[in-house]
Design an enzyme around this catalytic site. Structure first.
Site, PDB file in Angstrom:
ATOM      1  N   THR A  99       1.065  -1.280   0.076  1.00 50.79           N
ATOM      2  CA  THR A  99       0.078   0.020  -0.004  1.00 50.79           C
ATOM      3  C   THR A  99       0.936   1.293   0.282  1.00 50.79           C
ATOM      4  OG1 THR A  99      -1.825  -1.329   1.246  1.00 50.79           O
ATOM      5  CG2 THR A  99      -1.854   1.199   1.357  1.00 50.79           C
ATOM      6  N   GLY A 139     -18.663  -1.661  18.228  1.00 49.12           N
ATOM      7  CA  GLY A 139     -17.463  -2.291  18.924  1.00 49.12           C
ATOM      8  C   GLY A 139     -16.530  -1.397  19.725  1.00 49.12           C
ATOM      9  N   GLY A 174      -8.616  -1.739  14.394  1.00 41.10           N
ATOM     10  CA  GLY A 174      -7.281  -1.829  14.712  1.00 41.10           C
ATOM     11  C   GLY A 174      -6.349  -2.669  13.656  1.00 41.10           C
ATOM     12  N   CYS A 203      -3.483  -2.192   8.873  1.00 40.67           N
ATOM     13  CA  CYS A 203      -3.793  -1.381   7.794  1.00 40.67           C
ATOM     14  C   CYS A 203      -4.752  -0.118   8.091  1.00 40.67           C
ATOM     15  CB  CYS A 203      -4.537  -2.308   6.796  1.00 40.67           C
ATOM     16  SG  CYS A 203      -3.388  -3.542   5.931  1.00 40.67           S
TER      17      CYS A 203
END
Ligand code: NAD
Length: 441
Positions: free
Chosen positions: A121, A253, A257, A260
């Site tokens: 990425t 929630g 995390g 990415c």
């Protein structure tokens, strides 16, 4: 086709194994000799369902090899896939140092014309930058073509996602190179989207930032639901039926995390600042997530009247189920916050304990089962929604706890089963608590 893959992490190894499975001859190269030694023995250095099975099969069948030598790995390569890490720098921008080193290694050892496929990425413009870097350092007279091919696999289902991807993005200014990469992937029978290089680079960040924003959005709604007495699960279901919205990534929630989302949202924000194009929505996505990760600690603090000397059982440490990856896992912040407030923490994770120990250290105790972690606990936190936690025999768990109080950060326990337990205080996220008192707690 003869393919070399740089990096045997989640992306490189899954890609290499899957390309071998569809018939290509693949050599995976990594600078980490420990990983290469394990891989040569048929052992995966990471936990991913089906990965080890396919690794062994394709190695035995002679389509998959591993080496720590770039020279050896690149000897016959016609396609070189770069899947090295692009972690976050201190200022939020993507750290390209592994990529730069990979380009130098490639330039030094490539001996034939090849297509370089950048799967890591990378911020807009990086492919062009890398090509210049490569061309400037080439040792042999070879032709290099570049293709941007961002990866979208999810840890925990990396093999399945690679074999059955939603789409394959191929960004290139060279028609021949684009066609060759399509040919490589064709056996997967996945739709292609052909774009220019910069758009391909942007698609990856836009996708991850959108998904992270969707998570922060529903978490914002969940906080409103708690204050207003509504149920975020029903709200999300009602929203998800709308085809324009869709039901995925609407699970409230304790925030996102992993390796990415956190870094990619920050890198895109950095790009927006660099380009002088404000994108404050991303700042809010990050701020909501940071706040949300502390939610269980705030709730426990309030319910237990402080945490000093309290024993908290933490179920789940990895950033999500089916992986042992601890990068940016909410459990890190939660464990630090709990111990800083004076709580004793006993944690259990089915596979991530040894990685967790490297990040969190010995400030918490690592147990061998959920039951052991729960023994004598004043409260239990569910941090990662492993399937085995959904199936837990809650009544027996509550038996061994000092107080039957559960804070479920992933809304993964079955409320009907909880209600059958008799005495319990159950605090999910964005939903009304279940409080059943047969005796004083
Ligand atoms: P990782 O850290 O798990 O693995 C990277 C590997 O590259 C390491 O084993 C490292 O030793 C190796 N490496 C570094 N420099 C090298 C070099 N010069 N030559 C050969 N090997 C080298 O990383 P990852 O999670 O697989 O991610 C790789 C890239 O893919 C990143 O840019 C990431 O953002 C992106 N990505 C990751 C995921 C994911 O779920 N992990 C999903 C999509 C995209």
């Amino acid at each position: 086709m003869k393919v070399a893959v740089f990096g045997t992490g989640y992306v490189g190894l899954s890609t290499g194994v899957c390309l071998a499975e569809i018939g290509h001859e693949v050599v995976c190269i990594d600078v980490d000799e420990r990983k290469i030694d394990l891989l040569k023995e048929g052992k995966s250095p990471i936990y991913e369902p089906r990965l080890e099975e396919l690794l062994i099969k394709n190695s035995i069948e002679g389509r998959l090899a591993f080496t720590a030598s770039h020279q050896q790995g690149l000897r016959e390569a016609e396609i070189v896939i770069i899947a090295v890490g692009t972690p976050q720098s201190d200022d939020g921008q993507a750290d390209l140092s592994f990529l730069e080193q990979a380009a130098k290694d490639l330039a030094r050892h490539i001996v034939r014309d090849c297509i370089v496929v950048v799967k890591s990425t990378v911020p807009v413009g990086t492919n062009e930058y890398l090509k210049q870097l490569l061309l400037g350092q080439l040792k042999n007279n070879v032709e290099i073509k570049m293709v941007s091919n961002p990866e979208f696999l999810r840890q925990g289902s990396a093999i399945q996602d690679t074999m059955k991807a939603d789409r394959i993005i191929i960004g290139s200014d060279d028609e021949g190179a684009s066609e060759k990469i399509q040919e490589m992937y064709r056996p997967l029978n996945v739709p292609f989207l052909l774009t220019d290089v910069r758009s391909a680079e942007m698609i990856k960040y836009a996708s991850n930032a959108f998904l992270a924003t969707k998570i922060s959005f529903i978490n914002g709604i969940s906080n409103l639901c708690e204050a207003a007495g509504a149920d975020v699960e029903d709200v999300a279901k009602g929203m998800g039926y709308d085809k324009r919205i869709g039901s995925a990534f609407l699970n409230a929630g304790i925030g996102y995390g992993g390796s990415c989302f956190p870094k990619d949202v920050k890198a895109l924000l950095h790009t927006s600042r660099e380009l002088g194009v404000p994108f404050s929505l991303l700042e809010e996505t990050i701020a909501i997530n940071d706040h949300q990760q502390e939610l269980l600690v705030r709730k426990a603090m309030k319910r237990l009247g402080g945490l000093k000397g309290k024993k908290i059982a933490m179920l789940g440490l990895s950033f999500k189920p089916n992986t042992d990856d601890m990068r940016e896992a909410p459990s890190i912040k939660i464990a630090k916050s709990l111990t800083a407030s004076g709580a004793d923490v006993a944690a259990f994770d089915p596979v991530a304990a040894s990685n967790a120990r490297k990040v969190i250290g010995d400030a918490i105790t690592y147990m061998d089962s959920a039951m052991e972690a729960a023994k004598g606990a004043d409260a239990l936190f569910i941090v990662t929604e492993w399937e085995e936690f959904r199936l837990l025999e809650i009544a027996s768990l509550l038996e061994v706890m000092k107080q039957p109080i559960i804070f479920d950060g992933r809304n993964c326990l079955d409320e009907a089963a909880l209600k059958a337990c008799g005495t319990i205080e159950y605090y999910p996220v964005g939903r009304p608590a279940v409080i059943m008192k047969d005796k004083n707690i």
